[in-house]
Design a protein around this motif. Structure first.
Motif, PDB file in Angstrom:
ATOM      1  N   HIS A 101     -15.200  -2.261  -0.782  1.00  0.00           N
ATOM      2  CA  HIS A 101     -13.775  -2.142  -1.098  1.00  0.00           C
ATOM      3  C   HIS A 101     -13.123  -3.497  -0.880  1.00  0.00           C
ATOM      4  O   HIS A 101     -13.720  -4.392  -0.288  1.00  0.00           O
ATOM      5  N   PRO A 149       0.804  -1.226   0.000  1.00  0.00           N
ATOM      6  CA  PRO A 149       0.000   0.000   0.000  1.00  0.00           C
ATOM      7  C   PRO A 149       0.839   1.279   0.000  1.00  0.00           C
ATOM      8  O   PRO A 149       1.928   1.316   0.547  1.00  0.00           O
ATOM      9  N   ASP A 170      -5.230   2.886   0.910  1.00  0.00           N
ATOM     10  CA  ASP A 170      -5.036   1.587   0.269  1.00  0.00           C
ATOM     11  C   ASP A 170      -5.220   0.448   1.263  1.00  0.00           C
ATOM     12  O   ASP A 170      -5.424  -0.691   0.877  1.00  0.00           O
ATOM     13  N   MET A 171      -5.110   0.766   2.547  1.00  0.00           N
ATOM     14  CA  MET A 171      -5.356  -0.211   3.613  1.00  0.00           C
ATOM     15  C   MET A 171      -5.660   0.536   4.899  1.00  0.00           C
ATOM     16  O   MET A 171      -5.473   1.758   4.976  1.00  0.00           O
ATOM     17  N   LYS A 192      -9.829  -3.883   0.525  1.00  0.00           N
ATOM     18  CA  LYS A 192      -8.616  -3.374   1.154  1.00  0.00           C
ATOM     19  C   LYS A 192      -8.349  -4.132   2.452  1.00  0.00           C
ATOM     20  O   LYS A 192      -9.267  -4.544   3.148  1.00  0.00           O
TER      21      LYS A 192
END
Length: 179
Positions: free
Chosen positions: A130, A5, A103-104, A132
């Motif tokens: 999502h 990420p 992204d996470m 993620k």
């Protein structure tokens, strides 16, 4: 894998808890994210674990993005803001920005707000909103009961077993990032 990420959203308490290790882990997470070249997205406060993480991240040369709802500004912000600040009208908009930018997600110990944000991101993964990673820093076994509850939801048939992979946990921040 937690190695790819670019932006990591960290959920953390606006208080420091009763043991210094909570703040140590928050600062260690901020520093480690910066050393790996990750940007930090977080709730905008510079007190408690949020402050420990964001200030350590910035001090280590990392980019910080703060997302804070106007109603919380007087409560969570004391002193200078950390990093680039997005102001939002409410908590719902804040979480939408978190989900868009990150992204996470990683949760440090915290109170009900932290638990709610963590639970919502796990739920969004289950619902397919999502895809993620959601990581949990389980400092001093803080999240043991929460993790047991997630297992209980699976065991009692309220959550499908396939969703147990929606989250991962480790006792400390480096261990989590190395998973």
């Amino acid at each position: 894998s937690l190695s790819m990420p670019l932006r990591v959203c960290v959920f953390a308490g606006s208080r420091s808890g009763n043991d210094p290790l909570y703040a140590e882990h928050a600062a260690a997470l901020g520093k480690e994210l910066a050393s790996r070249g990750y940007e930090l997205v977080y709730g905008g406060g510079n007190i408690g674990l949020m402050g420990a993480c964001s200030e350590a991240h910035q001090a280590a040369g990392g980019k910080v993005i703060s997302v804070i709802p106007d109603p919380l500004s007087p409560v969570e912000l004391t002193g200078e803001s950390v990093g680039h600040v997005f102001r939002t009208k409410d908590m719902h908009t804040r979480k939408q920005i978190f989900a868009t930018l990150a992204d996470m997600f990683i949760a440090l110990p915290g109170g009900l707000g932290t638990m709610e944000e963590l639970s919502e991101m796990i739920c969004w993964t289950q619902l397919g909103i999502h895809r993620k990673i959601v990581g949990i820093v389980n400092t001093l076994s803080f999240y043991d009961h929460y993790l047991q509850h997630l297992d209980h939801c699976i065991a009692t048939g309220f959550t499908r077993a396939k969703y147990s992979g929606c989250w991962c946990s480790a006792a400390g921040p480096v261990e989590l990032l190395d998973r």
